[in-house]
Design a protein around this motif. Structure first.
Motif, PDB file in Angstrom:
ATOM      1  N   VAL A  27      -5.978   6.583   4.326  1.00 41.02           N
ATOM      2  CA  VAL A  27      -5.022   6.440   5.431  1.00 41.02           C
ATOM      3  C   VAL A  27      -5.408   6.000   6.881  1.00 41.02           C
ATOM      4  O   VAL A  27      -4.888   5.076   7.472  1.00 41.02           O
ATOM      5  CB  VAL A  27      -4.043   7.912   5.557  1.00 41.02           C
ATOM      6  N   ARG A  28      -6.596   6.574   7.016  1.00 35.44           N
ATOM      7  CA  ARG A  28      -7.473   6.049   8.210  1.00 35.44           C
ATOM      8  C   ARG A  28      -7.927   4.563   8.044  1.00 35.44           C
ATOM      9  O   ARG A  28      -7.619   3.704   8.926  1.00 35.44           O
ATOM     10  CB  ARG A  28      -8.689   6.819   8.454  1.00 35.44           C
ATOM     11  N   LEU A  29      -8.274   4.149   6.963  1.00 33.79           N
ATOM     12  CA  LEU A  29      -8.377   2.766   6.735  1.00 33.79           C
ATOM     13  C   LEU A  29      -7.361   1.891   6.669  1.00 33.79           C
ATOM     14  O   LEU A  29      -7.407   0.867   7.614  1.00 33.79           O
ATOM     15  CB  LEU A  29      -8.932   2.500   5.168  1.00 33.79           C
ATOM     16  N   THR A  30      -6.029   2.224   6.013  1.00 41.21           N
ATOM     17  CA  THR A  30      -5.277   1.370   5.910  1.00 41.21           C
ATOM     18  C   THR A  30      -4.188   1.688   7.430  1.00 41.21           C
ATOM     19  O   THR A  30      -3.645   0.426   8.002  1.00 41.21           O
ATOM     20  CB  THR A  30      -4.133   1.561   4.940  1.00 41.21           C
ATOM     21  N   GLY A  47      -3.171   1.909  -1.584  1.00 39.63           N
ATOM     22  CA  GLY A  47      -3.165   1.374  -0.222  1.00 39.63           C
ATOM     23  C   GLY A  47      -3.799   0.335  -0.193  1.00 39.63           C
ATOM     24  O   GLY A  47      -5.059  -0.018  -0.998  1.00 39.63           O
ATOM     25  N   SER A  48      -3.617  -0.766   0.776  1.00 41.81           N
ATOM     26  CA  SER A  48      -4.474  -1.942   0.710  1.00 41.81           C
ATOM     27  C   SER A  48      -4.758  -2.253   2.234  1.00 41.81           C
ATOM     28  O   SER A  48      -4.066  -1.797   3.005  1.00 41.81           O
ATOM     29  CB  SER A  48      -3.796  -3.146   0.131  1.00 41.81           C
ATOM     30  N   LYS A  49      -5.455  -3.298   2.619  1.00 41.16           N
ATOM     31  CA  LYS A  49      -6.043  -3.534   3.804  1.00 41.16           C
ATOM     32  C   LYS A  49      -6.872  -4.984   3.832  1.00 41.16           C
ATOM     33  O   LYS A  49      -7.756  -5.187   2.743  1.00 41.16           O
ATOM     34  CB  LYS A  49      -6.779  -2.739   4.542  1.00 41.16           C
ATOM     35  N   LEU A  50      -6.779  -5.907   4.666  1.00 41.29           N
ATOM     36  CA  LEU A  50      -7.754  -7.123   4.635  1.00 41.29           C
ATOM     37  C   LEU A  50      -8.882  -6.741   5.862  1.00 41.29           C
ATOM     38  O   LEU A  50      -8.484  -6.241   6.616  1.00 41.29           O
ATOM     39  CB  LEU A  50      -7.099  -8.212   5.535  1.00 41.29           C
ATOM     40  N   ILE A  51     -10.177  -7.114   5.199  1.00 38.94           N
ATOM     41  CA  ILE A  51     -11.331  -6.896   6.074  1.00 38.94           C
ATOM     42  C   ILE A  51     -12.090  -8.167   6.172  1.00 38.94           C
ATOM     43  O   ILE A  51     -12.062  -8.782   5.063  1.00 38.94           O
ATOM     44  CB  ILE A  51     -11.964  -5.677   5.655  1.00 38.94           C
ATOM     45  N   GLU A  52     -12.855  -8.498   7.151  1.00 40.30           N
ATOM     46  CA  GLU A  52     -13.617  -9.373   7.193  1.00 40.30           C
ATOM     47  C   GLU A  52     -15.101  -9.122   7.063  1.00 40.30           C
ATOM     48  O   GLU A  52     -15.500  -8.029   7.623  1.00 40.30           O
ATOM     49  CB  GLU A  52     -13.473 -10.040   8.508  1.00 40.30           C
ATOM     50  N   ILE A  53     -15.713  -9.719   6.189  1.00 34.71           N
ATOM     51  CA  ILE A  53     -17.189  -9.751   6.143  1.00 34.71           C
ATOM     52  C   ILE A  53     -17.909 -11.013   6.685  1.00 34.71           C
ATOM     53  O   ILE A  53     -18.041 -11.846   6.174  1.00 34.71           O
ATOM     54  CB  ILE A  53     -17.518  -9.511   4.571  1.00 34.71           C
ATOM     55  N   PRO A  54     -18.126 -10.620   7.970  1.00 30.83           N
ATOM     56  CA  PRO A  54     -18.719 -11.795   8.790  1.00 30.83           C
ATOM     57  C   PRO A  54     -20.127 -12.452   7.996  1.00 30.83           C
ATOM     58  O   PRO A  54     -20.268 -13.608   8.261  1.00 30.83           O
ATOM     59  CB  PRO A  54     -19.190 -11.342  10.166  1.00 30.83           C
TER      60      PRO A  54
END
Length: 221
Positions: A27-30, A47-54
């Motif tokens: 829940v903290r992540l999403t 749960g799902s989320k988009l994250i960037e890996i620079p």
């Protein structure tokens, strides 16, 4: 959200004893909020989320399966291990039992999941250690950072301590594991877009957008 897309979809599982804060980490992540008293997970939650890996120049979509930590659901949750590319193996830094039991959870993951899966050991609830230092907590740290780090190195796991309550290192745990998975894809360890836990997305407009601010700190070091 039109035009939002990503380079890869990565399947993650979150495992460990009941009560270590797996649902709170998800829940903290999403949602970027803290669940003080979450209901026990029955089977699995998603749960799902988009994250960037620079460092890799990639945006990934995390599909995270939070698995129940009780023995009665173990046969069900094992089926979700199959095809996972990443795993958060969670214990509570104030519960030595949960750390000892992490060995059993790891054995389960290694038996049923992809042999190339990236696993990160996460020591949750470090906020309670801060409260202990200030005298406002009645719970003491039972697993030292050094001991957990040594075991993680021995088992070939990544390692971080985190707090679902404060949010400290929660995003970093997923980013660090995702970065390692992308590294494996690049070097052919994962069969790009043919491993069940790794799905390739081909952007339709030649670009990838991110709908949330992301932590720009390095995860691949």
């Amino acid at each position: 959200m039109a035009g939002i897309t990503w380079h890869y979809v990565l399947k993650f599982i979150i495992t460990g004893d009941a009560g270590v804060g797996k649902s709170s980490l998800l829940v903290r992540l999403t949602d970027q909020r803290f669940l003080a008293n979450p209901d026990p997970t029955l089977g699995v939650e998603f749960g799902s989320k988009l994250i960037e890996i620079p460092e890799e120049g990639k945006v990934v979509k995390l599909q995270c399966w939070d698995t129940a930590g009780t023995e009665s659901f173990r046969s069900i949750t094992r089926s979700y291990y199959r095809g996972a590319a990443g795993c958060l193996l969670v214990y509570d830094v104030t519960s030595r039992k949960s750390f000892i039991n992490a060995k059993s959870w790891l054995a389960d993951v290694r038996e049923h999941a992809d042999p190339h899966l990236t696993c990160i050991l996460v020591g949750n609830k470090v906020d309670l250690c801060d409260e202990e230092a200030s005298g406002s907590s009645n719970r003491r740290r039972e697993v030292s950072t050094d001991e957990a780090d040594e075991w993680a190195r021995k088992e070939g796991l990544l390692f971080l301590e985190a707090s679902a309550k404060s949010g400290n290192n929660v995003d970093s745990a997923f980013e660090k594991a995702s970065c390692d998975i992308l590294h494996k894809i690049k070097h052919g360890v994962f069969d790009d877009d043919r491993s069940p836990g790794v799905k390739l997305s081909k952007p339709t407009n030649g670009s990838v957008a991110l709908n949330q601010a992301s932590n720009k700190q390095g995860c691949c070091s």
